[in-house]
Write an enzyme that holds these catalytic residues in place. Structure first.
Site, mmCIF file in Angstrom:
data_model
loop_
_atom_site.group_PDB
_atom_site.id
_atom_site.type_symbol
_atom_site.label_atom_id
_atom_site.label_comp_id
_atom_site.label_asym_id
_atom_site.label_seq_id
_atom_site.Cartn_x
_atom_site.Cartn_y
_atom_site.Cartn_z
ATOM 1 N N HIS A 295 -52.890 -67.737 16.029
ATOM 2 C CA HIS A 295 -52.803 -68.133 14.619
ATOM 3 C C HIS A 295 -51.522 -67.632 13.934
ATOM 4 C CE1 HIS A 295 -55.627 -69.220 11.035
ATOM 5 N NE2 HIS A 295 -54.384 -69.527 10.742
ATOM 6 N N ASP B 208 -59.000 -79.636 12.891
ATOM 7 C CA ASP B 208 -58.317 -78.343 13.003
ATOM 8 C C ASP B 208 -59.118 -77.264 12.270
ATOM 9 O OD1 ASP B 208 -55.443 -76.943 13.437
ATOM 10 O OD2 ASP B 208 -56.279 -76.316 11.513
ATOM 11 N N LYS C 7 -58.336 -71.301 16.400
ATOM 12 C CA LYS C 7 -57.223 -70.334 16.471
ATOM 13 C C LYS C 7 -57.723 -68.893 16.605
ATOM 14 C CE LYS C 7 -54.925 -73.406 13.178
ATOM 15 N NZ LYS C 7 -55.914 -73.757 12.141
ATOM 16 N N TYR D 39 -61.429 -69.312 9.228
ATOM 17 C CA TYR D 39 -62.026 -70.189 8.218
ATOM 18 C C TYR D 39 -63.557 -70.019 8.119
ATOM 19 C CZ TYR D 39 -57.533 -72.592 9.057
ATOM 20 O OH TYR D 39 -56.217 -72.883 9.254
HETATM 21 P P1 NDP Z 1 -52.867 -79.745 2.386
HETATM 22 O O1 NDP Z 1 -51.407 -79.967 2.295
HETATM 23 O O2 NDP Z 1 -53.655 -80.475 3.410
HETATM 24 O O3 NDP Z 1 -53.464 -80.025 0.948
HETATM 25 C C1 NDP Z 1 -54.807 -79.894 0.633
HETATM 26 C C2 NDP Z 1 -54.947 -80.056 -0.877
HETATM 27 O O4 NDP Z 1 -54.500 -81.346 -1.262
HETATM 28 C C3 NDP Z 1 -56.379 -79.951 -1.320
HETATM 29 O O5 NDP Z 1 -56.366 -79.341 -2.607
HETATM 30 C C4 NDP Z 1 -56.835 -81.402 -1.408
HETATM 31 O O6 NDP Z 1 -57.839 -81.528 -2.383
HETATM 32 C C5 NDP Z 1 -55.566 -82.082 -1.851
HETATM 33 N N1 NDP Z 1 -55.459 -83.459 -1.344
HETATM 34 C C6 NDP Z 1 -55.799 -83.923 -0.128
HETATM 35 N N2 NDP Z 1 -55.520 -85.231 -0.017
HETATM 36 C C7 NDP Z 1 -54.980 -85.598 -1.203
HETATM 37 C C8 NDP Z 1 -54.503 -86.829 -1.697
HETATM 38 N N3 NDP Z 1 -54.510 -87.922 -0.946
HETATM 39 N N4 NDP Z 1 -54.003 -86.857 -2.965
HETATM 40 C C9 NDP Z 1 -53.986 -85.738 -3.726
HETATM 41 N N5 NDP Z 1 -54.446 -84.553 -3.310
HETATM 42 C C10 NDP Z 1 -54.938 -84.480 -2.053
HETATM 43 O O7 NDP Z 1 -53.066 -78.149 2.499
HETATM 44 P P2 NDP Z 1 -53.901 -77.159 3.391
HETATM 45 O O8 NDP Z 1 -53.377 -75.819 3.032
HETATM 46 O O9 NDP Z 1 -55.347 -77.376 3.311
HETATM 47 O O10 NDP Z 1 -53.409 -77.453 4.888
HETATM 48 C C11 NDP Z 1 -54.040 -78.383 5.736
HETATM 49 C C12 NDP Z 1 -54.682 -77.685 6.917
HETATM 50 O O11 NDP Z 1 -53.737 -76.950 7.667
HETATM 51 C C13 NDP Z 1 -55.725 -76.633 6.552
HETATM 52 O O12 NDP Z 1 -56.918 -77.184 6.061
HETATM 53 C C14 NDP Z 1 -55.850 -75.899 7.851
HETATM 54 O O13 NDP Z 1 -56.655 -76.629 8.773
HETATM 55 C C15 NDP Z 1 -54.394 -75.864 8.298
HETATM 56 N N6 NDP Z 1 -53.714 -74.611 7.908
HETATM 57 C C16 NDP Z 1 -53.229 -73.817 8.927
HETATM 58 C C17 NDP Z 1 -52.590 -72.634 8.643
HETATM 59 C C18 NDP Z 1 -52.086 -71.802 9.742
HETATM 60 O O14 NDP Z 1 -51.729 -70.640 9.483
HETATM 61 N N7 NDP Z 1 -52.010 -72.289 10.956
HETATM 62 C C19 NDP Z 1 -52.416 -72.170 7.263
HETATM 63 C C20 NDP Z 1 -52.916 -73.079 6.265
HETATM 64 C C21 NDP Z 1 -53.520 -74.251 6.603
HETATM 65 P P3 NDP Z 1 -59.326 -82.122 -2.074
HETATM 66 O O15 NDP Z 1 -59.865 -81.402 -0.887
HETATM 67 O O16 NDP Z 1 -60.059 -81.821 -3.328
HETATM 68 O O17 NDP Z 1 -59.142 -83.595 -1.822
#
Ligand code: NDP
Length: 275
Positions: free
Chosen positions: A109, A46, A76, A51
């Protein structure tokens, strides 16, 4: 186990994908993170124009050696392109940046006030061009969806919204279920802005299965038929997040996670976004 979900136009999407927002600071970091996820087995990526990582994301997919039709790719449309009247141009730019012949899913988006129906008309025309296998929405509340659907001839296949145990979005999920629109969860783990993964109930349930709180939360999404796209830049956590197809939560455990719901929105409210 919801490893795959069938969308309302008949195509399949993996129920778990990789989020890529802020997945790397440099193109090289983005590239490496995507390659490692693909090596682990992720087949759903995604991204978004916003981004600014479509180039390294696309390069990693192309150079992975995995047949194109085995990886589900979403990007998006950003609101400023809607306001600039550049919807088809933005789509073509994304495709070019990704270096792909076609997309699997193109999403609006965020809703752009006053432009919902006109935007969707153009999304439909992109779909008819055959260059994307599906079109959908993101961050659309029920009233945005009602407005969008008023003149729609094609149903959105998904609505991608903020969704995690602190923001369970029950009403929106019910609405989407009735319309046969799949729900995708962004920030499925609550991002790093809230202490969701410290919740005792998640640790407690996880202990029974030898799973982490993050794995319990991802399983909770899948049990509800929600498509989750957790982001991690680290191969070990990417692997952890992918290992959620070998256990199931009981109904009682699902209720215990449901009880964490508290209107805990971490991102922008869809009625307040500006471009
Ligand atoms: P997430 O809920 O996926 O959380 C990501 C965070 O959690 C990062 O800090 C990551 O750190 C940490 N993390 C990941 N796996 C673990 C684990 N197993 N244990 C502990 N910590 C963990 O949040 P996002 O906001 O990134 O959302 C996911 C995706 O959704 C985005 O990347 C994007 O593609 C999409 N998105 C879409 C939006 C929209 O408007 N349509 C808005 C926001 C997001 P680390 O990387 O250091 O492991």
């Amino acid at each position: 186990m919801n490893a795959r979900v069938v969308l309302n136009n008949g195509i399949e999407i993996p129920g778990l994908g990789l989020g890529t927002y802020k997945i790397g600071y440099s193109d090289e970091e983005v590239y490496r993170a995507i390659r490692s996820a693909l090596d682990i087995g992720y087949r759903h990526i995604d991204t978004a124009t916003l981004y600014r990582n479509e180039r390294p994301v696309g390069k990693a997919i192309r150079e992975s050696g995995i047949p194109r039709d085995e990886v589900f790719v979403t990007t998006k449309l950003w609101g400023s392109d809607v306001l600039a009247g550049n919807i088809e141009g933005a789509f073509e730019t994304s495709l070019r940046n990704l270096g792909l012949d076609y997309l699997d899913l193109y999403l609006v988006h965020w809703p752009v006030k006053g432009r919902l129906r006109a935007t969707w008309k153009q999304m439909e025309s992109i779909y008819h061009s055959g260059k994307t296998r599906a079109i959908g929405l993101s961050n659309h509340h029920i009233h945005h969806m009602e407005e969008t659907l008023r003149e729609a001839t094609i149903m959105p296949v998904v609505n991608q919204v903020e969704l995690h145990p602190y923001l369970a979005q029950e009403e929106l999920r019910d609405y989407c279920n009735r319309k046969n629109i799949a729900v995708q969860a962004w920030s499925p783990l609550g991002s790093n802005k809230i202490p969701l993964l410290n919740e005792e109930v998640l640790k407690d349930i996880g202990e029974k299965y030898g799973k982490s709180p993050a794995q319990v939360v991802l399983r909770w999404h899948l049990e509800k038929g929600v498509i989750a796209i957790p982001k991690s830049s680290h191969p070990d956590r990417q692997l952890e997040n992918f290992q959620v197809f070998d256990f199931r939560l009981t109904e009682e455990e699902i209720y215990r996670v449901d009880a964490l719901d508290r209107e805990g929105r971490t991102g922008m409210h869809p009625d307040e976004i500006e471009f």
